[in-house]
Design a protein around this motif. Structure first.
Motif, PDB file in Angstrom:
ATOM      1  N   ASN A 109       1.047  -0.668  -0.046  1.00  0.00           N
ATOM      2  CA  ASN A 109       0.195   0.269   0.230  1.00  0.00           C
ATOM      3  C   ASN A 109       0.634   1.280   0.017  1.00  0.00           C
ATOM      4  OD1 ASN A 109      -1.887  -2.119   1.326  1.00  0.00           O
ATOM      5  ND2 ASN A 109      -3.133  -1.134   1.783  1.00  0.00           N
ATOM      6  N   TYR A 128      -2.916   4.657   2.027  1.00  0.00           N
ATOM      7  CA  TYR A 128      -4.565   4.016   1.597  1.00  0.00           C
ATOM      8  C   TYR A 128      -3.942   2.664   2.920  1.00  0.00           C
ATOM      9  CZ  TYR A 128      -3.948   6.258  -2.799  1.00  0.00           C
ATOM     10  OH  TYR A 128      -3.945   7.867  -3.679  1.00  0.00           O
ATOM     11  N   ASN A 189      -5.176  -6.037   1.573  1.00  0.00           N
ATOM     12  CA  ASN A 189      -5.724  -4.138   2.638  1.00  0.00           C
ATOM     13  C   ASN A 189      -6.367  -3.229   1.932  1.00  0.00           C
ATOM     14  OD1 ASN A 189      -6.318  -1.871   4.281  1.00  0.00           O
ATOM     15  ND2 ASN A 189      -4.648  -1.640   5.449  1.00  0.00           N
ATOM     16  N   SER A 190      -7.512  -3.976   1.340  1.00  0.00           N
ATOM     17  CA  SER A 190      -8.173  -2.180   0.060  1.00  0.00           C
ATOM     18  C   SER A 190      -9.127  -1.872   0.522  1.00  0.00           C
ATOM     19  CB  SER A 190      -8.103  -3.525  -0.697  1.00  0.00           C
ATOM     20  OG  SER A 190      -9.134  -4.515  -0.611  1.00  0.00           O
ATOM     21  N   SER A 191      -8.795  -1.198   2.186  1.00  0.00           N
ATOM     22  CA  SER A 191     -10.685  -0.812   2.167  1.00  0.00           C
ATOM     23  C   SER A 191     -11.181   0.322   2.563  1.00  0.00           C
ATOM     24  CB  SER A 191     -11.103  -1.445   3.786  1.00  0.00           C
ATOM     25  OG  SER A 191      -9.558  -1.490   4.623  1.00  0.00           O
ATOM     26  N   ASN A 196     -10.122  -0.579  -3.176  1.00  0.00           N
ATOM     27  CA  ASN A 196     -11.419  -1.354  -4.039  1.00  0.00           C
ATOM     28  C   ASN A 196     -12.053  -1.007  -4.569  1.00  0.00           C
ATOM     29  OD1 ASN A 196     -11.108  -3.771  -2.319  1.00  0.00           O
ATOM     30  ND2 ASN A 196     -12.889  -2.625  -0.650  1.00  0.00           N
ATOM     31  N   ASP A 197     -12.276   0.491  -5.028  1.00  0.00           N
ATOM     32  CA  ASP A 197     -12.844   0.472  -6.221  1.00  0.00           C
ATOM     33  C   ASP A 197     -12.590   0.455  -7.794  1.00  0.00           C
ATOM     34  OD1 ASP A 197     -14.842   1.334  -4.778  1.00  0.00           O
ATOM     35  OD2 ASP A 197     -15.045   3.839  -4.955  1.00  0.00           O
ATOM     36  N   LEU A 199      -9.897  -1.497  -7.278  1.00  0.00           N
ATOM     37  CA  LEU A 199      -8.940  -3.036  -8.559  1.00  0.00           C
ATOM     38  C   LEU A 199     -10.854  -4.008  -8.842  1.00  0.00           C
ATOM     39  CD1 LEU A 199      -8.252  -4.001  -4.505  1.00  0.00           C
ATOM     40  CD2 LEU A 199      -6.944  -4.503  -6.870  1.00  0.00           C
ATOM     41  N   GLU A 200     -11.538  -3.395  -8.296  1.00  0.00           N
ATOM     42  CA  GLU A 200     -13.279  -3.556  -9.212  1.00  0.00           C
ATOM     43  C   GLU A 200     -12.948  -3.227 -10.993  1.00  0.00           C
ATOM     44  OE1 GLU A 200     -17.222  -2.456  -8.683  1.00  0.00           O
ATOM     45  OE2 GLU A 200     -16.497  -3.415  -6.366  1.00  0.00           O
ATOM     46  N   LYS A 205     -11.122  -9.525  -8.567  1.00  0.00           N
ATOM     47  CA  LYS A 205     -11.686 -10.160  -7.432  1.00  0.00           C
ATOM     48  C   LYS A 205     -11.386 -10.440  -6.265  1.00  0.00           C
ATOM     49  CE  LYS A 205     -16.121 -10.893  -9.305  1.00  0.00           C
ATOM     50  NZ  LYS A 205     -15.860 -10.861 -10.737  1.00  0.00           N
ATOM     51  N   ASN A 206      -9.847 -11.343  -6.197  1.00  0.00           N
ATOM     52  CA  ASN A 206      -8.680 -11.697  -5.452  1.00  0.00           C
ATOM     53  C   ASN A 206      -7.410 -11.092  -5.673  1.00  0.00           C
ATOM     54  OD1 ASN A 206     -11.115 -13.471  -4.204  1.00  0.00           O
ATOM     55  ND2 ASN A 206     -10.599 -14.569  -6.168  1.00  0.00           N
ATOM     56  N   VAL A 212      -2.608  -4.974  -5.245  1.00  0.00           N
ATOM     57  CA  VAL A 212      -3.172  -3.995  -4.430  1.00  0.00           C
ATOM     58  C   VAL A 212      -2.077  -2.787  -4.822  1.00  0.00           C
ATOM     59  CG1 VAL A 212      -2.520  -2.949  -1.946  1.00  0.00           C
ATOM     60  CG2 VAL A 212      -3.495  -5.298  -2.415  1.00  0.00           C
TER      61      VAL A 212
END
Ligand code: EPU
Length: 335
Positions: A109, A128, A189-191, A196-197, A199-200, A205-206, A212
């Motif tokens: 991160n 992040y 730790n993608s919170s 997360n957005d 990564l989407e 997905k995993n 990250v």
């Protein structure tokens, strides 16, 4: 070691300010550091790492010691953890990439943060959702006052948000850093907002630690100017931490004020938001200004002086204080 006189610091500060040091020397080992400090005991000395968190407002009249100690080692301590040691002069982002190549997790991160390994503990670098202290084990510290070397563990460093013992005790110089990283079963730790957005958006997905890192790099590249192209030192100010009463007071005029609870009755407000509301976002004053995508970053478009940028920071502080009654604290070291 070659001592240079009236040496230009243009390539030693990410703000790209063209100032000179009366004397300048590069050290490549602990022994060289000890030697140069013993000889120059009574001079004004400034220790310089990557130069990515500093603003020179004038020529430096003393001796600059550029810390260029290099090297790293990895030691596996159990099936899931390794201790990685790196010397202060290693470039931080290259070090993160090296760890990723070795499949070591915990600092992904913190990808693309400018500067060197030795500066990382000074302001407890963070981005992040991760801070250096989360993986920190210890560091080797040179004490300029008595020329001794001592190991500082996590508690000794007094880490806090963008803070440590090394921010105030300038005679304590970090020579090397030890981190505890994971070999497998990495904690992803993608919170933090945006990761997360991203990564989407990438269709992942995993996520792995590399994913990250890629997401963080994409976000940073979109928002933050690359010091290679535009002089800057990242966030110029810290995000202020206030109590609930203050949040409520500001909400009367600014209902949408973003804030993040850090502990009981303590809330972090993005300084970028305060600066934007104060009307400075994207302001261009010719040679310098405020970045268009992240108002926490002051920029040198070319040939600005350190004084120009410092004065701009004072104007920002003044206006923010007038509107919000909040005193912004500088994150960058002003010399
Ligand atoms: N925001 C604005 N205007 C802007 C930019 C941001 O209003 O121009 C608001 C938004 O509400 C946004 C919030 O600020 O949601 C947070 O923005 P961002 O995620 O960009 O983070 P930050 O709080 O401004 C901190 C660090 C950065 C680090 C990012 C990501 C500090 C002083 N800065 O910035 O660190 O990269 O979080 O974790 O804590 C640095 O230290 O040099 C640095 C770049």
């Amino acid at each position: 070691m070659i001592l240079k006189n009236n040496y230009s610091l243009l390539n030693y500060n990410s703000f790209k300010i063209d100032v000179k040091a009366k004397e300048f020397v590069e050290v490549n080992s602990t022994d060289e550091l000890k030697e140069i400090c013993k000889i120059n005991n009574r001079k004004e000395i400034l220790f310089l790492g990557g130069g990515s968190n500093i603003l020179f407002t004038k020529d430096f009249q003393g001796l600059i010691i550029h810390l260029n100690l290099k090297g790293k080692t990895i030691e596996k301590i159990d099936s899931n953890h390794s201790i990685i040691s790196a010397y202060a002069g290693e470039n931080w982002n290259k070090f993160v990439n090296y760890c990723l190549e070795k499949n070591l997790g915990g600092i992904e991160n913190l990808s693309l943060i400018p500067g060197n390994v030795g500066s990382a503990p000074v302001q407890n670098i963070g981005a992040y959702g991760t801070e250096l202290k989360d993986v920190f084990v210890s560091c080797e510290v040179f004490n300029q006052k008595d020329c001794t070397v001592k190991e500082y563990n996590l508690d000794d460093c007094c880490f806090d948000y963008r803070n440590s013992i090394f921010k105030t005790k300038k005679h304590l110089i970090i020579i090397s850093v030890k981190l505890k990283l994971t070999n497998k079963d990495h904690y992803i730790n993608s919170s933090y907002g945006g990761v997360n957005d991203e990564l989407e958006r990438l269709g992942i997905k995993n996520p792995t630690i590399r994913d990250v890192s890629e997401a963080v790099i994409n976000i940073r590249n979109r928002k933050l100017p690359d010091p290679k192209n535009i002089g800057n030192a990242g966030s110029f100010f810290k995000n202020p931490i206030v109590d609930l009463k203050k949040i409520e007071a500001i909400k009367k005029n600014f209902i949408d004020i973003p804030n993040f609870k850090v502990e009981e009755n303590k809330f972090k407000i993005p300084a970028a938001w305060l600066i934007e509301k104060a009307g400075f976002k994207g302001k261009n004053f010719g040679k310098f200004g405020v970045h268009k995508s992240q108002s926490l970053v002051l920029v040198n478009y070319g040939n600005a002086s350190g004084k120009d940028i410092y004065k701009l920071s004072l104007s920002i502080k003044e206006v923010v204080n007038k509107i919000f009654k909040i005193n912004l604290e500088t994150e960058v070291n002003i010399i």
